[in-house]
Design a protein around this motif. Structure first.
Motif, PDB file in Angstrom:
ATOM      1  N   ASN A 236      25.480 -19.922 -39.633  1.00 59.09           N
ATOM      2  CA  ASN A 236      24.859 -20.941 -40.486  1.00 59.09           C
ATOM      3  C   ASN A 236      24.570 -22.199 -39.680  1.00 59.09           C
ATOM      4  O   ASN A 236      24.945 -22.296 -38.514  1.00 59.09           O
ATOM      5  N   ALA A 267      21.349 -29.743 -48.021  1.00 58.94           N
ATOM      6  CA  ALA A 267      20.850 -28.354 -48.037  1.00 58.94           C
ATOM      7  C   ALA A 267      21.946 -27.404 -47.579  1.00 58.94           C
ATOM      8  O   ALA A 267      21.826 -26.184 -47.726  1.00 58.94           O
ATOM      9  N   HIS A 268      23.021 -27.942 -47.040  1.00 61.26           N
ATOM     10  CA  HIS A 268      24.125 -27.133 -46.488  1.00 61.26           C
ATOM     11  C   HIS A 268      25.413 -27.501 -47.211  1.00 61.26           C
ATOM     12  O   HIS A 268      25.475 -27.372 -48.425  1.00 61.26           O
ATOM     13  N   ALA A 271      25.850 -29.724 -50.492  1.00 67.09           N
ATOM     14  CA  ALA A 271      25.346 -29.268 -51.793  1.00 67.09           C
ATOM     15  C   ALA A 271      26.417 -29.344 -52.873  1.00 67.09           C
ATOM     16  O   ALA A 271      26.119 -29.568 -54.040  1.00 67.09           O
ATOM     17  N   ALA A 295      12.530 -27.880 -61.298  1.00 65.30           N
ATOM     18  CA  ALA A 295      12.920 -27.146 -60.079  1.00 65.30           C
ATOM     19  C   ALA A 295      11.786 -26.242 -59.609  1.00 65.30           C
ATOM     20  O   ALA A 295      11.671 -25.934 -58.424  1.00 65.30           O
ATOM     21  N   LYS A 298       6.329 -27.640 -57.619  1.00 60.84           N
ATOM     22  CA  LYS A 298       6.209 -27.908 -56.168  1.00 60.84           C
ATOM     23  C   LYS A 298       6.020 -29.401 -55.890  1.00 60.84           C
ATOM     24  O   LYS A 298       6.331 -29.892 -54.827  1.00 60.84           O
ATOM     25  N   ARG A 303      15.472 -29.817 -56.728  1.00 58.34           N
ATOM     26  CA  ARG A 303      15.855 -28.423 -56.550  1.00 58.34           C
ATOM     27  C   ARG A 303      17.143 -28.182 -57.319  1.00 58.34           C
ATOM     28  O   ARG A 303      17.925 -29.111 -57.518  1.00 58.34           O
ATOM     29  N   LEU A 304      17.386 -26.956 -57.746  1.00 60.71           N
ATOM     30  CA  LEU A 304      18.661 -26.662 -58.397  1.00 60.71           C
ATOM     31  C   LEU A 304      19.721 -26.571 -57.311  1.00 60.71           C
ATOM     32  O   LEU A 304      19.826 -25.551 -56.604  1.00 60.71           O
ATOM     33  N   GLY A 306      23.053 -25.841 -55.429  1.00 59.22           N
ATOM     34  CA  GLY A 306      24.016 -24.767 -55.660  1.00 59.22           C
ATOM     35  C   GLY A 306      23.347 -23.436 -55.941  1.00 59.22           C
ATOM     36  O   GLY A 306      24.005 -22.438 -56.180  1.00 59.22           O
ATOM     37  N   TYR A 356      10.991 -17.164 -62.265  1.00 61.03           N
ATOM     38  CA  TYR A 356      10.856 -17.905 -60.992  1.00 61.03           C
ATOM     39  C   TYR A 356      12.088 -17.671 -60.116  1.00 61.03           C
ATOM     40  O   TYR A 356      11.977 -17.362 -58.928  1.00 61.03           O
ATOM     41  N   PHE A 357      13.266 -17.751 -60.702  1.00 61.37           N
ATOM     42  CA  PHE A 357      14.503 -17.619 -59.931  1.00 61.37           C
ATOM     43  C   PHE A 357      14.788 -16.156 -59.608  1.00 61.37           C
ATOM     44  O   PHE A 357      15.213 -15.818 -58.508  1.00 61.37           O
ATOM     45  N   ASP A 367      28.514 -23.267 -53.373  1.00 58.89           N
ATOM     46  CA  ASP A 367      28.655 -24.682 -53.762  1.00 58.89           C
ATOM     47  C   ASP A 367      28.531 -24.907 -55.257  1.00 58.89           C
ATOM     48  O   ASP A 367      28.832 -25.994 -55.744  1.00 58.89           O
ATOM     49  N   PHE A 388      35.005 -28.798 -47.690  1.00 56.92           N
ATOM     50  CA  PHE A 388      34.248 -27.673 -47.100  1.00 56.92           C
ATOM     51  C   PHE A 388      34.538 -27.648 -45.591  1.00 56.92           C
ATOM     52  O   PHE A 388      34.812 -26.602 -45.007  1.00 56.92           O
ATOM     53  N   ARG A 392      35.953 -24.740 -43.147  1.00 60.39           N
ATOM     54  CA  ARG A 392      35.019 -24.208 -42.140  1.00 60.39           C
ATOM     55  C   ARG A 392      35.458 -24.480 -40.703  1.00 60.39           C
ATOM     56  O   ARG A 392      35.027 -23.786 -39.775  1.00 60.39           O
TER      57      ARG A 392
HETATM   58  C1  SDX Z   1      25.468 -23.403 -47.879  1.00 64.67           C
HETATM   59  O1  SDX Z   1      23.690 -20.609 -44.172  1.00 64.67           O
HETATM   60  C2  SDX Z   1      24.819 -20.512 -44.811  1.00 64.67           C
HETATM   61  O2  SDX Z   1      25.527 -19.534 -44.719  1.00 64.67           O
HETATM   62  C3  SDX Z   1      25.185 -21.725 -45.643  1.00 64.67           C
HETATM   63  C4  SDX Z   1      26.474 -21.618 -46.455  1.00 64.67           C
HETATM   64  C5  SDX Z   1      27.674 -21.469 -45.543  1.00 64.67           C
HETATM   65  O3  SDX Z   1      28.693 -20.961 -46.030  1.00 64.67           O
HETATM   66  O4  SDX Z   1      27.615 -21.962 -44.385  1.00 64.67           O
HETATM   67  O5  SDX Z   1      26.420 -20.508 -47.325  1.00 64.67           O
HETATM   68  C6  SDX Z   1      26.713 -22.872 -47.286  1.00 64.67           C
HETATM   69  O6  SDX Z   1      24.831 -24.219 -47.257  1.00 64.67           O
HETATM   70  C7  SDX Z   1      24.969 -22.828 -49.190  1.00 64.67           C
HETATM   71  C8  SDX Z   1      23.590 -23.412 -49.605  1.00 64.67           C
HETATM   72  C9  SDX Z   1      23.845 -24.788 -50.245  1.00 64.67           C
HETATM   73  N1  SDX Z   1      22.541 -25.465 -50.511  1.00 64.67           N
HETATM   74  C10 SDX Z   1      22.094 -25.628 -51.747  1.00 64.67           C
HETATM   75  O7  SDX Z   1      22.612 -25.142 -52.740  1.00 64.67           O
HETATM   76  C11 SDX Z   1      20.840 -26.498 -51.816  1.00 64.67           C
HETATM   77  C12 SDX Z   1      19.818 -25.851 -52.745  1.00 64.67           C
HETATM   78  N2  SDX Z   1      19.292 -24.633 -52.090  1.00 64.67           N
HETATM   79  C13 SDX Z   1      18.034 -24.759 -51.356  1.00 64.67           C
HETATM   80  O8  SDX Z   1      17.943 -25.963 -50.627  1.00 64.67           O
HETATM   81  C14 SDX Z   1      17.726 -23.491 -50.561  1.00 64.67           C
HETATM   82  O9  SDX Z   1      17.953 -22.441 -51.389  1.00 64.67           O
HETATM   83  C15 SDX Z   1      18.450 -23.227 -49.267  1.00 64.67           C
HETATM   84  C16 SDX Z   1      18.326 -24.343 -48.303  1.00 64.67           C
HETATM   85  C17 SDX Z   1      19.872 -22.928 -49.516  1.00 64.67           C
HETATM   86  C18 SDX Z   1      17.820 -21.974 -48.649  1.00 64.67           C
HETATM   87  O10 SDX Z   1      16.529 -22.323 -48.372  1.00 64.67           O
HETATM   88  P1  SDX Z   1      15.521 -21.233 -47.751  1.00 64.67           P
HETATM   89  O11 SDX Z   1      16.163 -19.948 -47.433  1.00 64.67           O
HETATM   90  O12 SDX Z   1      14.775 -21.941 -46.671  1.00 64.67           O
HETATM   91  O13 SDX Z   1      14.640 -20.908 -48.980  1.00 64.67           O
HETATM   92  P2  SDX Z   1      13.244 -21.522 -49.172  1.00 64.67           P
HETATM   93  O14 SDX Z   1      13.379 -23.015 -49.109  1.00 64.67           O
HETATM   94  O15 SDX Z   1      12.308 -20.834 -48.246  1.00 64.67           O
HETATM   95  O16 SDX Z   1      12.957 -21.119 -50.677  1.00 64.67           O
HETATM   96  C19 SDX Z   1      12.294 -19.938 -50.993  1.00 64.67           C
HETATM   97  C20 SDX Z   1      11.613 -20.265 -52.315  1.00 64.67           C
HETATM   98  C21 SDX Z   1      10.734 -21.513 -52.244  1.00 64.67           C
HETATM   99  O17 SDX Z   1       9.749 -21.360 -53.247  1.00 64.67           O
HETATM  100  P3  SDX Z   1       8.278 -20.797 -52.787  1.00 64.67           P
HETATM  101  O18 SDX Z   1       7.819 -21.733 -51.679  1.00 64.67           O
HETATM  102  O19 SDX Z   1       8.512 -19.383 -52.312  1.00 64.67           O
HETATM  103  O20 SDX Z   1       7.432 -20.895 -54.030  1.00 64.67           O
HETATM  104  O21 SDX Z   1      12.621 -20.547 -53.307  1.00 64.67           O
HETATM  105  C22 SDX Z   1      12.485 -21.904 -53.722  1.00 64.67           C
HETATM  106  C23 SDX Z   1      11.663 -22.619 -52.677  1.00 64.67           C
HETATM  107  O22 SDX Z   1      10.935 -23.691 -53.262  1.00 64.67           O
HETATM  108  N3  SDX Z   1      13.846 -22.432 -53.791  1.00 64.67           N
HETATM  109  C24 SDX Z   1      14.311 -23.153 -54.806  1.00 64.67           C
HETATM  110  C25 SDX Z   1      15.660 -23.382 -54.487  1.00 64.67           C
HETATM  111  N4  SDX Z   1      15.959 -22.821 -53.312  1.00 64.67           N
HETATM  112  C26 SDX Z   1      14.820 -22.239 -52.880  1.00 64.67           C
HETATM  113  N5  SDX Z   1      13.730 -23.607 -55.926  1.00 64.67           N
HETATM  114  C27 SDX Z   1      14.532 -24.339 -56.755  1.00 64.67           C
HETATM  115  N6  SDX Z   1      15.850 -24.607 -56.508  1.00 64.67           N
HETATM  116  C28 SDX Z   1      16.434 -24.136 -55.398  1.00 64.67           C
HETATM  117  N7  SDX Z   1      17.715 -24.381 -55.154  1.00 64.67           N
END
Ligand code: SDX
Length: 432
Positions: A236, A267-268, A271, A295, A298, A303-304, A306, A356-357, A367, A388, A392
């Motif tokens: 990660n 984003a990591h 969150a 959410a 665009k 963003r949602l 978690g 969508y989801f 998270d 966290f 970690r």
């Molecule tokens: C951790 O890497 C790891 O292992 C991390 C972790 C660890 O243990 O180390 O698991 C810990 O960081 C967990 C993630 C915590 N972050 C969040 O909860 C923040 C919200 N999540 C997003 O920021 C997002 O989902 C990420 C950053 C986690 C992942 O992003 P990606 O893989 O780059 O996905 P993406 O941005 O390419 O999204 C794909 C699609 C997009 O829509 P389209 O362009 O295809 O139309 O899904 C959408 C995004 O807009 N999308 C979301 C969303 N996450 C992705 N839409 C709404 N809410 C969201 N949370």
């Protein structure tokens, strides 16, 4: 590892082609070995967020994002949270196998007797404002450990590597608790060797000089489980940061500090704090549809928090374990129908029925529920990402150790696709 499988790459302009070897792991996708690609073809690969790139070999953790599987050294996260302890998982990640009783006793003793920090570090804290974000303090104070422990900075000495690993695992909860106490304006609480790792951490966070503090076994067990769930997670963002810092042969304390810095991002690891802020912003179950629409929009940065994950395109197994723990902890604390938990559960239900989801496989991640439990346990929200980092650190240290012990350790040095200006001559300011 090596196979007789190959991929052939052809330059359609010149007709040249190259054979690229394929390497197999024990689980998961095989890899195309492109280490000679630039030398052979004069081309780089292009993968800015490393979505299709294996940055290293590793034996520590395996994730199957489609199946929602997380394993440490071959043991599933569900089996480990049901049967093991955080310190035993730390040993497993560091050493490769579950310890014998003697190995566990020795490891526990070594970690326990490294939990205190140099008394001078107490003064280090006083340089920060009381309202500094705890992650800002942790970045600084963990990096500062390299200024105190000169006898364990030689990364080529296995003994010094072991001591610095034990020091980091032992001291990170002490420093985290000190960070919390400093923010609260309460006196630091020294570690106690008669308590286990999770009990000691809770005691250092919540004990006060004015009255005895009894650690609740249920909360200690929940804390231990939360730490196990955050221990390691392949390459990660923060772990990759630690590896890249370590590849320059920087000392382990500086490398772990770089991991803390990267983890802080919303984003990591940031969150978990952002989830609570989001649930509070939603405020009530009947406003969930409005936020679900936001959410998806665009043009709306919302963003949602978690939800979603770079690797898990199925349920994050850690979220499932935490969701179950929620009830236990809230019952133990007598927290009746915590409104934020009610909103979280309804949000999860609605989101997982929304096209969508579902289409984008956006499930709750680790998270989503952790913040609710930590809030119920009495931690300030700004401490969530610090917690966290406490879990970690075991993964960061283990990944750093694995990398340093690789015979082929080389400094990481990605290249780029240059899109800047071509060569041009300087023009003096009076002629611009
Ligand atoms: C951790 O890497 C790891 O292992 C991390 C972790 C660890 O243990 O180390 O698991 C810990 O960081 C967990 C993630 C915590 N972050 C969040 O909860 C923040 C919200 N999540 C997003 O920021 C997002 O989902 C990420 C950053 C986690 C992942 O992003 P990606 O893989 O780059 O996905 P993406 O941005 O390419 O999204 C794909 C699609 C997009 O829509 P389209 O362009 O295809 O139309 O899904 C959408 C995004 O807009 N999308 C979301 C969303 N996450 C992705 N839409 C709404 N809410 C969201 N949370």
């Amino acid at each position: 590892m090596k196979t007789d499988k190959t991929f052939t790459l052809t330059n359609d302009d010149t007709g040249e082609s190259w054979t690229l070897p394929v390497l197999d792991g024990t689980e998961g996708p095989s890899v195309i070995d492109v280490r000679k690609l630039y030398a052979d073809t004069g081309h780089f690969t292009f993968d800015p967020s490393y979505t299709s790139t294996a940055s290293c070999k590793s034996r520590l953790t395996f994730i199957d994002g489609d199946e929602g599987v997380l394993m440490h050294r071959g043991y599933t996260i569900e089996e480990l949270t049901d049967n093991s302890t955080f310190l035993e998982v730390a040993y497993l990640l560091l050493e490769g196998d579950l310890p014998s009783q003697k190995q566990m006793d020795d490891f526990t003793h070594n970690v326990t007797y490294h939990t205190m920090v140099h008394e001078q570090l107490h003064k280090f804290f006083t340089g920060f404002r009381r309202d500094a974000h705890p992650m800002a303090v942790m970045c600084g104070v963990v990096g500062a450990l390299s200024a105190f422990y000169h006898d364990s900075l030689d990364i080529w000495d296995p003994k010094q590597r072991e001591i610095s690993a034990h020091r980091l695992i032992a001291k990170i909860p002490t420093l985290a608790a000190m960070t919390m106490k400093y923010a609260l304006g309460q006196p630091f609480v020294y570690p106690r060797n008669d308590l286990n790792y999770a009990e000691n951490f809770l005691h250092m966070c919540f004990a006060l000089p004015a009255e005895p503090y009894k650690v609740s076994p249920t909360l200690a067990k929940a804390m231990d489980k939360i730490l196990i769930l955050h221990a390691d997670h392949e390459q990660n963002a923060s772990t990759s940061t630690v590896r890249l810092a370590g590849s320059s042969q920087a000392n382990p304390f500086a490398c772990i500090s770089s991991g803390i810095t990267s983890l802080w991002g919303p984003a990591h690891g940031g969150a978990n704090q952002a989830v609570l802020a989001m649930l509070r912003e939603i405020g009530s179950v009947d406003r969930i549809p409005e936020f679900i629409e936001r959410a998806k929009d665009k043009d709306d940065p919302f963003r949602l928090m978690g939800f979603g994950h770079r690797v898990y395109k199925n349920y994050d197994p850690r979220a499932g374990v935490l969701k179950a723990s929620c009830d236990e902890v809230l019952d133990e604390l007598g927290v009746e129908n915590e409104p934020l938990l009610e909103i979280a559960r309804e949000l999860e239900k609605i989101a997982l029925q929304d096209e969508y989801f579902v289409e984008r496989k956006l499930f709750p991640n680790v998270d989503f529920y952790s913040g609710i439990i930590l809030k119920a346990m009495g931690f300030p929200e700004e401490m969530f990402t610090v917690l966290f980092a406490v879990g970690r650190t075991v993964g960061w240290v283990s990944q750093w150790k694995e990398m340093i012990e690789e015979p082929t350790l080389r400094i990481g040095r990605p290249r780029q696709l240059y899109t800047g200006p071509k060569k041009r001559s300087y023009v003096s300011i009076d002629k611009r």
